[in-house]
Design a protein around this motif. Sequence first.
Motif, mmCIF file in Angstrom:
data_model
loop_
_atom_site.group_PDB
_atom_site.id
_atom_site.type_symbol
_atom_site.label_atom_id
_atom_site.label_comp_id
_atom_site.label_asym_id
_atom_site.label_seq_id
_atom_site.Cartn_x
_atom_site.Cartn_y
_atom_site.Cartn_z
ATOM 1 N N LEU A 187 0.831 -1.201 0.000
ATOM 2 C CA LEU A 187 0.000 0.000 0.000
ATOM 3 C C LEU A 187 0.870 1.258 0.000
ATOM 4 O O LEU A 187 0.675 2.162 -0.816
ATOM 5 N N ARG A 188 1.883 1.239 0.890
ATOM 6 C CA ARG A 188 2.686 2.455 1.058
ATOM 7 C C ARG A 188 3.465 2.807 -0.206
ATOM 8 O O ARG A 188 3.452 3.939 -0.674
ATOM 9 N N LEU A 189 4.089 1.771 -0.774
ATOM 10 C CA LEU A 189 4.878 2.018 -1.987
ATOM 11 C C LEU A 189 3.993 2.538 -3.109
ATOM 12 O O LEU A 189 4.360 3.444 -3.851
ATOM 13 N N THR A 190 2.803 1.956 -3.217
ATOM 14 C CA THR A 190 1.932 2.328 -4.334
ATOM 15 C C THR A 190 1.398 3.744 -4.179
ATOM 16 O O THR A 190 1.204 4.456 -5.161
ATOM 17 N N LEU A 191 1.178 4.143 -2.908
ATOM 18 C CA LEU A 191 0.779 5.541 -2.708
ATOM 19 C C LEU A 191 1.864 6.455 -3.252
ATOM 20 O O LEU A 191 1.583 7.464 -3.902
ATOM 21 N N LEU A 192 3.113 6.040 -3.036
ATOM 22 C CA LEU A 192 4.241 6.812 -3.552
ATOM 23 C C LEU A 192 4.192 6.841 -5.089
ATOM 24 O O LEU A 192 4.403 7.889 -5.710
ATOM 25 N N VAL A 193 3.855 5.669 -5.696
ATOM 26 C CA VAL A 193 3.748 5.604 -7.162
ATOM 27 C C VAL A 193 2.705 6.603 -7.651
ATOM 28 O O VAL A 193 2.939 7.373 -8.589
ATOM 29 N N VAL A 194 1.548 6.622 -6.972
ATOM 30 C CA VAL A 194 0.463 7.517 -7.401
ATOM 31 C C VAL A 194 0.919 8.970 -7.296
ATOM 32 O O VAL A 194 0.724 9.765 -8.223
ATOM 33 N N VAL A 195 1.551 9.300 -6.171
ATOM 34 C CA VAL A 195 2.016 10.680 -5.989
ATOM 35 C C VAL A 195 2.993 11.046 -7.111
ATOM 36 O O VAL A 195 2.861 12.095 -7.753
ATOM 37 N N LEU A 196 3.921 10.132 -7.403
ATOM 38 C CA LEU A 196 4.900 10.423 -8.466
ATOM 39 C C LEU A 196 4.221 10.566 -9.834
ATOM 40 O O LEU A 196 4.582 11.436 -10.627
ATOM 41 N N ALA A 197 3.200 9.745 -10.086
ATOM 42 C CA ALA A 197 2.497 9.823 -11.374
ATOM 43 C C ALA A 197 1.799 11.170 -11.519
ATOM 44 O O ALA A 197 1.802 11.783 -12.592
ATOM 45 N N VAL A 198 1.207 11.641 -10.412
ATOM 46 C CA VAL A 198 0.526 12.941 -10.462
ATOM 47 C C VAL A 198 1.549 14.051 -10.707
ATOM 48 O O VAL A 198 1.335 14.950 -11.528
ATOM 49 N N VAL A 199 2.686 13.947 -10.019
ATOM 50 C CA VAL A 199 3.732 14.954 -10.218
ATOM 51 C C VAL A 199 4.173 14.951 -11.687
ATOM 52 O O VAL A 199 4.348 15.997 -12.314
ATOM 53 N N LEU A 200 4.293 13.759 -12.242
ATOM 54 C CA LEU A 200 4.694 13.641 -13.644
ATOM 55 C C LEU A 200 3.672 14.347 -14.547
ATOM 56 O O LEU A 200 4.030 15.088 -15.463
ATOM 57 N N GLY A 201 2.400 14.119 -14.227
ATOM 58 C CA GLY A 201 1.316 14.782 -14.982
ATOM 59 C C GLY A 201 1.484 16.285 -14.958
ATOM 60 O O GLY A 201 1.376 16.971 -15.972
ATOM 61 N N PHE A 202 1.772 16.824 -13.763
ATOM 62 C CA PHE A 202 1.990 18.271 -13.622
ATOM 63 C C PHE A 202 3.134 18.732 -14.500
ATOM 64 O O PHE A 202 3.053 19.721 -15.195
ATOM 65 N N THR A 203 4.219 17.960 -14.436
ATOM 66 C CA THR A 203 5.419 18.363 -15.174
ATOM 67 C C THR A 203 5.134 18.408 -16.669
ATOM 68 O O THR A 203 5.699 19.218 -17.390
ATOM 69 N N LEU A 204 4.234 17.520 -17.101
ATOM 70 C CA LEU A 204 3.996 17.446 -18.552
ATOM 71 C C LEU A 204 3.022 18.499 -19.046
ATOM 72 O O LEU A 204 2.846 18.659 -20.243
ATOM 73 N N SER A 205 2.378 19.215 -18.106
ATOM 74 C CA SER A 205 1.287 20.067 -18.567
ATOM 75 C C SER A 205 1.757 21.148 -19.534
ATOM 76 O O SER A 205 0.996 21.583 -20.384
ATOM 77 N N PHE A 206 3.019 21.541 -19.456
ATOM 78 C CA PHE A 206 3.468 22.562 -20.432
ATOM 79 C C PHE A 206 3.501 21.968 -21.846
ATOM 80 O O PHE A 206 3.179 22.632 -22.820
ATOM 81 N N VAL A 207 3.851 20.667 -21.941
ATOM 82 C CA VAL A 207 3.836 20.026 -23.263
ATOM 83 C C VAL A 207 2.391 19.923 -23.758
ATOM 84 O O VAL A 207 2.095 20.192 -24.922
ATOM 85 N N TYR A 208 1.484 19.564 -22.836
ATOM 86 C CA TYR A 208 0.067 19.464 -23.219
ATOM 87 C C TYR A 208 -0.458 20.785 -23.741
ATOM 88 O O TYR A 208 -1.208 20.837 -24.706
ATOM 89 N N GLY A 209 -0.039 21.851 -23.051
ATOM 90 C CA GLY A 209 -0.478 23.182 -23.467
ATOM 91 C C GLY A 209 -0.068 23.441 -24.909
ATOM 92 O O GLY A 209 -0.870 23.873 -25.729
ATOM 93 N N ARG A 210 1.171 23.098 -25.225
ATOM 94 C CA ARG A 210 1.663 23.318 -26.596
ATOM 95 C C ARG A 210 0.865 22.499 -27.597
ATOM 96 O O ARG A 210 0.498 22.975 -28.662
ATOM 97 N N LEU A 211 0.607 21.224 -27.222
ATOM 98 C CA LEU A 211 -0.114 20.341 -28.141
ATOM 99 C C LEU A 211 -1.524 20.862 -28.396
ATOM 100 O O LEU A 211 -2.008 20.864 -29.524
ATOM 101 N N SER A 212 -2.145 21.302 -27.319
ATOM 102 C CA SER A 212 -3.507 21.789 -27.445
ATOM 103 C C SER A 212 -3.554 23.023 -28.350
ATOM 104 O O SER A 212 -4.390 23.136 -29.242
ATOM 105 N N ARG A 213 -2.583 23.927 -28.138
ATOM 106 C CA ARG A 213 -2.549 25.140 -28.980
ATOM 107 C C ARG A 213 -2.257 24.783 -30.431
ATOM 108 O O ARG A 213 -2.892 25.303 -31.342
ATOM 109 N N ALA A 214 -1.323 23.838 -30.634
ATOM 110 C CA ALA A 214 -0.994 23.442 -32.009
ATOM 111 C C ALA A 214 -2.222 22.831 -32.671
ATOM 112 O O ALA A 214 -2.506 23.081 -33.842
ATOM 113 N N GLY A 215 -2.992 22.053 -31.906
ATOM 114 C CA GLY A 215 -4.198 21.404 -32.450
ATOM 115 C C GLY A 215 -5.201 22.431 -32.927
ATOM 116 O O GLY A 215 -5.789 22.304 -34.012
#
Length: 602
Positions: A187-215
């Motif tokens: 349970l504990r390790l996986t909570l860490l996985v989820v937290v890291l995945a969310v952080v990753l999502g945040f980090t990628l949002s600038f790329v998403y912004g670019r993709l959305s604008r390009a679209g």
Amino acid sequence: MLKRFFAQTRDFAVVIRHLRLEIGSVGLWPFAGVFAVSMFVMLFEGVGVGLLVPMLSLLLGGENATPMRPIQWLQSHFPGQSPSVYLSLVCIAIVCAIAAKNAASYTSQILASRLKRRVATNMRDVLFERLHRADLDVFDRAPGGEIANIFLVETYRSTVAIESFIGYVQRSSIALFYLFALFYISLRLTLLVVVLAVVLGFTLSFVYGRLSRAGIAVADLNHRLATTLTQSFAGVRVVRAANAQRREIDEFKRLNGLQADAEYASARASSLLFPLTETLAVIGAMTIVGCAYAFLVRPGHMLSSYLLAYGFLLLRLLPLMNQLYSMQGHLLYLAGGIREVHHWLQTPIYPVRPFGDVPFTGLQHELKFEGVSYTYPNGTVALREVTFAVGVGETVAIVGPSGSGKSTLAAILLRFRTPASGRVTADGRDCWEFSPETWHRATAVVEQDAFLFHGTLRENVVYGCQGITDEELARAITVANLDEVVRALPQGLDTLVGERGAMVSGGQRQRIAIARAILRDPGILILDEATSHLDAVSEQLVQQALQNAARGRTTIVIAHRLSTVREADRLIVMEHGEVVEQGTWESLEANRGLFHRLVIGV
Ligand SMILES: Nc1ncnc2c1ncn2[C@@H]1O[C@H](COP(=O)(O)OP(=O)(O)OP(=O)(O)O)[C@@H](O)[C@H]1O
Ligand SMILES: [Mg+2]
């Protein structure tokens, strides 16, 4: 950054909502099928991966370890075998499960692509049907090419989006399964996985912004490109006459370049997505494994075989997460196309007030405009309280300066447009009460700018009429004064005439339209004549054709040349959307009003 992340999540939710609406038209069962098969994929994958843990514990724990449940089951059913037999049995089970998983995965892909094809065809069908039920104003506003672009490019992009979306849901359900398995192990390790995945999502949002604008930029440029393309060739004569080829070519090149730039920007952003996610995800995974070893395995809270299985599951989850993040970006990029299609699918249906179902059996007494007013959606007031009557069999001419509302009157009579107030009645009954089949069979129009389809002369004349005999066709051709034209054409009636009738002359085009109108033998005929650009001979031919056509029918002739309406029983004079005078030629001339001024040409 948080704000941007939420804005993109909202964007993503909007895309899903639009997709759901488009997908909804196919029904939800095929989707249920795809997902049911995906469940099997997960199930077999689960069995396969699930068996790894006992296998590893068997491998690592040796003879002394307490066997895990699947091994215990084997031991009770096949007692007294050596551990290597159990190991082999587990291996075989894993191979079978993974083979079954891949069979299910194949089926699910086939089902998904069949579904995609159905959604795509359905989307185009629904859109086409919808546009045929739209207000004419929609086509007045949409620049040429825009609609074709929606059908050819944006529906395609939406289909790709739908495919991505199906894949997204399939993969996220598998990822979810892995996540559950991970939670089960720790349970504990996986909570860490989820937290890291969310952080990753945040980090990628600038790329998403670019993709959305390009679209969005690509969607916009697509339709500008399509518009330029169609207009440039539809108006090729104007272009040549103005010697403006260079300008057209430069404009096209500019837009084409901009579109390529936007595509390139999106490609750059999405190329960034995969390496970035993979690197960050591997950093995350290593952190997790490191933490697990330091805090769980070493102090003895966790068996190393569990950690191994955990690491294995995590490694399987990583590429899935990568794909999910990439797909999300891709969907945001395609969102521009989906929004466009969605927007067109929402086109309001015309008429808001439905046509009735009373059969129209022909005019007995009179056709009457009763206080008809009409304002175009752009605010131009075209008709103001227009009132006049046309008796059965009568020929009434409508004259007046350009822009006085004559063609609009014809459009109202044909129910192309809904009057803002007032009504058109046939023998006292509002024409909107008549069924479309009978009313449109009984009324015919020859429009000012007659349209010919790209097809043969015959196809153009019989358009919309079924079961026409050759005699009927020949009669219509004769009445329209087309005999000689047909005889002179290389393949007669089967000669190809171009779109907008480019391969026939203006006068011939008009007469083809007259033949089309009279072929259906309408009781009410509206002729919006455009004789002004014809020479004297063609004009006379058209004129004669019009007179032939009017014989025995209730006819409204919209006249541009007064010389052509001498024969009319009565004249209606219009100005600024109002009827200013009406009566016979002689009485109007005696009035010395607008008509008199028109006659003397001032
Ligand atoms: N699709 C449209 N959208 C907006 N305004 C329009 C549209 N069609 C015509 N109008 C406007 O409505 C008014 C009446 O137009 P209409 O075509 O009925 O004139 P008309 O009498 O047939 O002219 P003409 O003799 O030149 O054919 C004009 O001011 C015109 O600019
Ligand atoms: Mg007109």
